[in-house]
Write an enzyme that holds these catalytic residues in place. Sequence first.
Site, PDB file in Angstrom:
ATOM      1  N   ASP A   1      39.097  24.700  31.890  1.00 57.44           N
ATOM      2  CA  ASP A   1      40.233  24.519  30.992  1.00 57.44           C
ATOM      3  C   ASP A   1      40.344  23.043  30.608  1.00 57.44           C
ATOM      4  O   ASP A   1      41.067  22.300  31.239  1.00 57.44           O
ATOM      5  CB  ASP A   1      41.503  24.991  31.701  1.00 57.44           C
ATOM      6  CG  ASP A   1      42.737  24.937  30.831  1.00 57.44           C
ATOM      7  OD1 ASP A   1      42.619  24.750  29.607  1.00 57.44           O
ATOM      8  OD2 ASP A   1      43.850  25.088  31.384  1.00 57.44           O
TER       9      ASP A   1
ATOM     10  N   ASP B   1      39.898  29.674  19.478  1.00 53.41           N
ATOM     11  CA  ASP B   1      40.316  28.719  20.497  1.00 53.41           C
ATOM     12  C   ASP B   1      39.995  29.289  21.872  1.00 53.41           C
ATOM     13  O   ASP B   1      39.538  30.430  22.007  1.00 53.41           O
ATOM     14  CB  ASP B   1      41.824  28.447  20.362  1.00 53.41           C
ATOM     15  CG  ASP B   1      42.278  27.179  21.086  1.00 53.41           C
ATOM     16  OD1 ASP B   1      41.425  26.447  21.628  1.00 53.41           O
ATOM     17  OD2 ASP B   1      43.498  26.919  21.108  1.00 53.41           O
TER      18      ASP B   1
ATOM     19  N   HIS C   1      40.412  21.442  23.726  1.00 54.77           N
ATOM     20  CA  HIS C   1      41.313  20.287  23.911  1.00 54.77           C
ATOM     21  C   HIS C   1      40.730  19.306  24.906  1.00 54.77           C
ATOM     22  O   HIS C   1      39.979  19.669  25.820  1.00 54.77           O
ATOM     23  CB  HIS C   1      42.734  20.718  24.299  1.00 54.77           C
ATOM     24  CG  HIS C   1      42.857  21.514  25.563  1.00 54.77           C
ATOM     25  ND1 HIS C   1      43.001  20.936  26.797  1.00 54.77           N
ATOM     26  CD2 HIS C   1      42.890  22.853  25.781  1.00 54.77           C
ATOM     27  CE1 HIS C   1      43.125  21.872  27.724  1.00 54.77           C
ATOM     28  NE2 HIS C   1      43.046  23.046  27.143  1.00 54.77           N
TER      29      HIS C   1
ATOM     30  N   ASP D   1      42.520  17.092  26.870  1.00 54.51           N
ATOM     31  CA  ASP D   1      43.330  16.779  28.047  1.00 54.51           C
ATOM     32  C   ASP D   1      43.199  17.857  29.114  1.00 54.51           C
ATOM     33  O   ASP D   1      42.796  18.994  28.845  1.00 54.51           O
ATOM     34  CB  ASP D   1      44.800  16.600  27.658  1.00 54.51           C
ATOM     35  CG  ASP D   1      45.385  17.831  26.975  1.00 54.51           C
ATOM     36  OD1 ASP D   1      44.690  18.438  26.129  1.00 54.51           O
ATOM     37  OD2 ASP D   1      46.535  18.214  27.285  1.00 54.51           O
TER      38      ASP D   1
ATOM     39  N   GLU E   1      47.340  19.322  24.618  1.00 51.62           N
ATOM     40  CA  GLU E   1      47.580  20.769  24.662  1.00 51.62           C
ATOM     41  C   GLU E   1      48.426  21.171  25.858  1.00 51.62           C
ATOM     42  O   GLU E   1      49.295  22.044  25.763  1.00 51.62           O
ATOM     43  CB  GLU E   1      46.226  21.511  24.690  1.00 51.62           C
ATOM     44  CG  GLU E   1      46.326  23.027  24.498  1.00 51.62           C
ATOM     45  CD  GLU E   1      46.481  23.790  25.799  1.00 51.62           C
ATOM     46  OE1 GLU E   1      46.727  25.017  25.750  1.00 51.62           O
ATOM     47  OE2 GLU E   1      46.362  23.170  26.885  1.00 51.62           O
TER      48      GLU E   1
ATOM     49  N   HIS F   1      43.997  25.635  36.620  1.00 55.83           N
ATOM     50  CA  HIS F   1      45.088  24.745  37.059  1.00 55.83           C
ATOM     51  C   HIS F   1      45.171  24.679  38.585  1.00 55.83           C
ATOM     52  O   HIS F   1      46.170  24.200  39.116  1.00 55.83           O
ATOM     53  CB  HIS F   1      46.447  25.182  36.489  1.00 55.83           C
ATOM     54  CG  HIS F   1      46.581  24.924  35.031  1.00 55.83           C
ATOM     55  ND1 HIS F   1      47.813  24.924  34.379  1.00 55.83           N
ATOM     56  CD2 HIS F   1      45.671  24.692  34.059  1.00 55.83           C
ATOM     57  CE1 HIS F   1      47.626  24.691  33.088  1.00 55.83           C
ATOM     58  NE2 HIS F   1      46.334  24.550  32.876  1.00 55.83           N
TER      59      HIS F   1
END
Length: 424
Positions: A89, A150, A57, A59, A123, A394
Amino acid sequence: NPMAAESEEFARFHRFLGDSFPHIAGSLEKEVIGGQSLLYTWSGQEPTLKPILLMAHLDVVTAADKGWRHPPFAGAVADGYVWGRGTMDDKSSLMAILEAVEHLLRDRFIPKRTLYLAFGHDEEVGGDRGAAQIAELLRSRGVTFEFVLDEGLNILDGIIPGVASPVALIGIAEKGYLSLRLAVETSGGHSSIPPTETAIGIISRVLHRLETTPLPARLSSPTRQMLEFLGPEMNWHNRLVLANLWLFGPLVEKQMAQSPPTNAAIRTTLAPTLFHAGVMENVLPTSAAAIINLRLLPGDTIASAVANVRRVVNDPNIKITLLPLQMEASLVSDAASPSFTLIQRTIHETVPDVVVAPSLLVAATDSRHYAALTKNILRFLPIRVGPEDTKRYHGIDERISIHDYERLVRFYTQLIRNSQSENF
């Protein structure tokens, strides 16, 4: 205008990809879906072979500069790492997939099996405008896949007790997702004459009750399979226990419940994430509300989770509202399938010192949107993650080693090559 600025950033990144991978730009069919998501098609010579889909992804989540060794959006290369938001990520897999395809095109590789590349742009907020629209477009064209790969689990180094070797975990399922808003209204008033129950106190007690009344632990199929795969790599005592889960299951569940990462693998979890109440320090609020986020174990449903919350709350004055972003737990892919074996073989060829096992991904990915298009959805990103790295997802100082990135490119290159035979 934040949305216009966001749109321009995606457009800039699209241009960067076009400039960086000229062979892809010249050879693959490219479609822009949902405004910013990308779908590439690399047509194979043998249309009877079912295509495969590699995903990532575009984003990322937000990041403030505070606390970072290098600014989070500078893409600094230092001390053997690339630093920045998205390096784990999930920009690393996005770029490595494209690097691998570009390399193969440069080598004049001609695929037998059609390869799709799907890169969603939303995502982190559910994927409804990106992956969901790509999947619907492919469904409308009658496309189905041999397998979908994925992002997901990693190569865990020094994280799984009792296993000396690094462990490459392939996610064969992922947990569901649900957020609930709990709210109560009271008469409020002056803080100098508080009633026996205040809005904040009521919601706080409810949250405490929910946190101290967890759902029962259960060894769901993906976690049970992981333990069975890893058992032979452990000492004789653990081998005995894991080879007889029919007898020692409750003991294993009790041990796994002691640590948050393993506890998340054996039950539907609940976590308060937002609290809203009050306007002034000397005013009793007339209302209070909290958001709780649940991650659903395969076998549990949104309906059963909501029913459990209502049972524990047990207060008709608490209004419980389901928030819009909701996902049931995924189906479980077959770890005995040729697709799983292909990923396993490719891992051993590119990371030879690891043990490979199926597992449960406790987070959510865009891959769930493709459930109607394949029975083989696998979730794996071959970067090494040590105990100190888990908080980087994150979090602050997200990074990927240059060696890991090189291995990522080799992995995807080898995977594409390995996928060309009829039965892998």
